[in-house]
Design an enzyme around this catalytic site. Structure first.
Site, short mmCIF file in Angstrom:
data_model
loop_
_atom_site.label_atom_id
_atom_site.label_comp_id
_atom_site.label_asym_id
_atom_site.label_seq_id
_atom_site.Cartn_x
_atom_site.Cartn_y
_atom_site.Cartn_z
N ASP A 136 58.27 45.49 39.06
CA ASP A 136 56.83 45.74 39.04
C ASP A 136 56.45 46.83 40.06
O ASP A 136 56.62 46.65 41.27
CB ASP A 136 56.14 44.40 39.38
N ASP A 143 47.16 43.28 33.34
CA ASP A 143 47.43 41.85 33.14
C ASP A 143 46.53 41.22 32.09
O ASP A 143 45.34 41.51 32.01
CB ASP A 143 47.22 41.10 34.46
C1 GAL Z 1 51.22 42.07 38.60
C2 GAL Z 1 51.91 41.82 37.28
C3 GAL Z 1 51.83 40.34 36.99
C4 GAL Z 1 52.50 39.57 38.11
C5 GAL Z 1 51.91 39.96 39.46
C6 GAL Z 1 52.67 39.34 40.62
O1 GAL Z 1 51.26 43.41 38.90
O2 GAL Z 1 51.30 42.58 36.27
O3 GAL Z 1 52.43 40.05 35.75
O4 GAL Z 1 53.88 39.83 38.08
O5 GAL Z 1 51.89 41.35 39.63
O6 GAL Z 1 52.15 39.70 41.86
#
Ligand code: GAL
Length: 526
Positions: A262, A344
């Site tokens: 990520d 998200d």
């Molecule tokens: C976001 C991601 C989510 C989750 C989250 C965790 O950026 O899109 O799916 O992984 O971070 O902090």
């Protein structure tokens, strides 16, 4: 020759009866309030539900559990299983290792008191893995920052106890917050970031990562985790920047099979610090920088893929950077098995439908081993740390699962697995629906027609049939028509309702159905 008029009338009658022109209106309709379970209960006789294709790299440990429904005990066997692999007759688990690249065509058999089933299974031993989209669970949408080793084990146990493992669900993925956190005052999130050799350390909630991976494998499942190419994850936990090699090695040593990577705090300017200082640890910002430069966007994903490739273990690589720089155009090139295409998802109609229906056009970038990822499933008990039921209506949930399967998307259950109700279980265990997602051709559906709020999406299946979703994004029931010419078909075809697992009849030139508000009728046309 003279025609007998009575014979002609009879012919006309047969023709009229065999070709349905009527609009299909399912009797067990789903409403906004009644959570009608459409999925029929699995039959007691065996049915093999695994995807018909599996990719593995030579020299890596093989683990594949044959997914089959039906009464237990069940005896599994396989014909033409290549040397190096072993199938356990009781559990249906195939383990071992292949050393010679090649395509191996195996026939899987499952037998119980009630009968037997067989299925063709292609093992493709070569550089590509994840040939069909990953199916599993991820901790984020239910537990977020509150994930723990016990919760992960419970999710794995529930994957087996609920029977979902028999429908092909495999991965148990830990999202953010297994690592030590930079800002939290919670002692269970504190501790040294890495050991003296630079190896990443889990937080005190995860005392034994190897033991956890062994436990999940012992159930016939696979396990995944999460990191960031930046110094910090989105939740402010330790990321992989400048430690990619060590981290990939550690994941493999622990026995992990899947990495979600990520973007979070990554920024191209960090590259100047690589290998020379640890100044980047002072970085406090979230969100990194959103460069438009493609090379810069690709770089951190290439670094980690190459570190993963060097491990003696197959690790599915899930890119998460919210669609920046049209990631679908280059996600496969950097070795991504999937890439998130948007921000998200949330469990409401606006978010789910906006994400799902905006995937049109991305289909040309998906194929075996590389998929667009419209984010995780939002059905069941969710809440990102404070559990509550999904806010999607029953019809919206049918739309969600149908659309994600048509999109050939990774299917990652986002709810608390220990609290699966019968409706949610029905949504996640319809083998004819899941087969749309797991089809070996791995084609992603495209929108073939749109009439205001009414949309038809379709994908080609390996057996030459078409999976077709008739969607109604509007506020009241409507008749949706799928014209066969839009699918490249002519004449008369057999149509089957996949949720209800019922043949509807033969239709000429088009198929129409009454579709509820925010709902779907999902069919397969032969
Ligand atoms: C976001 C991601 C989510 C989750 C989250 C965790 O950026 O899109 O799916 O992984 O971070 O902090």
């Amino acid at each position: 020759m003279k025609h007998n008029p009575r014979y002609l009338v009879l012919l006309l009658c047969i023709f009229a009866l065999s070709t349905r022109a009527a609009v299909y209106a399912p009797t067990n309709e789903v409403s906004d309030t009644a959570a009608t379970i459409l999925t029929p209960k699995p039959l007691p006789k065996p049915r093999i539900n695994s995807a018909g294709i599996f990719g593995v790299r030579p020299g890596t440990p093989f683990l594949f559990t044959v997914a089959a429904t039906g009464e237990r005990p069940m005896i599994f066997s396989a014909r033409h299983l290549p040397a190096g692999l072993h199938l356990d007759a009781q559990s249906g688990r195939i383990t071992g290792m292949l050393t010679t690249p090649g395509d191996y065509t195996v026939t899987l058999h499952a037998k119980n008191r009630q009968g037997s089933a067989k299925q063709r299974f292609n093992i493709v031993c070569g550089p590509k893995i994840g040939l069909t989209p990953a199916m599993g669970w991820n901790s984020w949408n239910c537990f977020a920052h509150a994930v723990s080793e016990d919760k992960v084990k419970a999710a794995a146990d529930a994957m087996v106890a609920s029977g979902l493992i028999n429908h092909g669900w495999t991965y148990i993925n830990i999202d953010d917050f297994w690592e030590v956190n930079r800002d939290s005052q919670d002692p269970t999130l504190q501790g040294p970031y890495r050991d003296t050799d630079g190896r990443i350390l889990p937080n005190p909630r995860f005392l034994d990562m190897k033991g956890l991976a062994d436990y999940v494998h012992g159930l016939g499942l696979k396990i995944g985790l999460y990191s960031s190419p930046g110094p910090w994850t989105c939740g402010g936990c330790v990321g992989s920047f400048d430690h990619e090699q060590l981290d990939a090695q550690q994941y493999a040593d622990w026995g992990f099979d899947y990495l979600k990577y990520d973007w979070c705090s990554y920024m191209p300017s960090l590259e100047a610090e690589r290998g020379i200082s640890t100044n980047y640890m002072k970085l406090k910002t979230w969100g990194g920088s959103h460069t438009k430069d493609r090379e810069q966007l690709m770089r951190p994903y290439q670094v980690m893929r190459s570190a993963l490739d060097q491990q003696p273990r197959d690790i599915i690589y899930s890119l998460c950077q919210y669609g920046m720089g049209n990631v679908w155009e280059w996600g496969a090139e950097v070795g991504g098995n999937s890439w998130r295409t948007t921000g998200d998802i949330r469990d409401n109609w606006k978010s789910m439908s906006r994400i799902g229906f905006s995937q049109n056009g991305h289909e040309k970038y998906a194929g075996p081993g590389h998929f667009n990822d419209p984010d995780m499933l939002v059905v069941g008990q969710l809440g990102w740390g404070a559990l509550r039921p999904t806010e999607l209506t029953p019809n919206e949930q049918y739309t969600h699962i149908s659309l994600w399967c048509l999109l050939t998307a990774p299917l990652l259950i986002g709810c608390d697995m220990t609290q699966l109700d019968d409706f949610t279980l029905g949504l996640l265990s319809n083998d004819e629906v899941l087969a749309v997602d797991q089809d070996p051709l791995a084609q992603q559906a495209a929108r073939v027609s749109k009439d205001g709020d009414l949309e038809v999406w379709a994908k080609g299946m390996a057996d030459g049939s078409h999976a077709v979703g008739l969607f109604n994004r509007g506020e009241s029931p409507a008749t949706v028509e799928a014209k066969f010419s839009d699918l490249g078909l002519k004449g008369k075809h057999r149509v089957r309702d996949l949720w209800r697992q019922k043949d509807i009849g033969k239709f000429r030139d088009s198929f129409s159905a009454v579709v509820p508000r925010h709902g779907v009728v999902l069919v397969r046309i032969w």
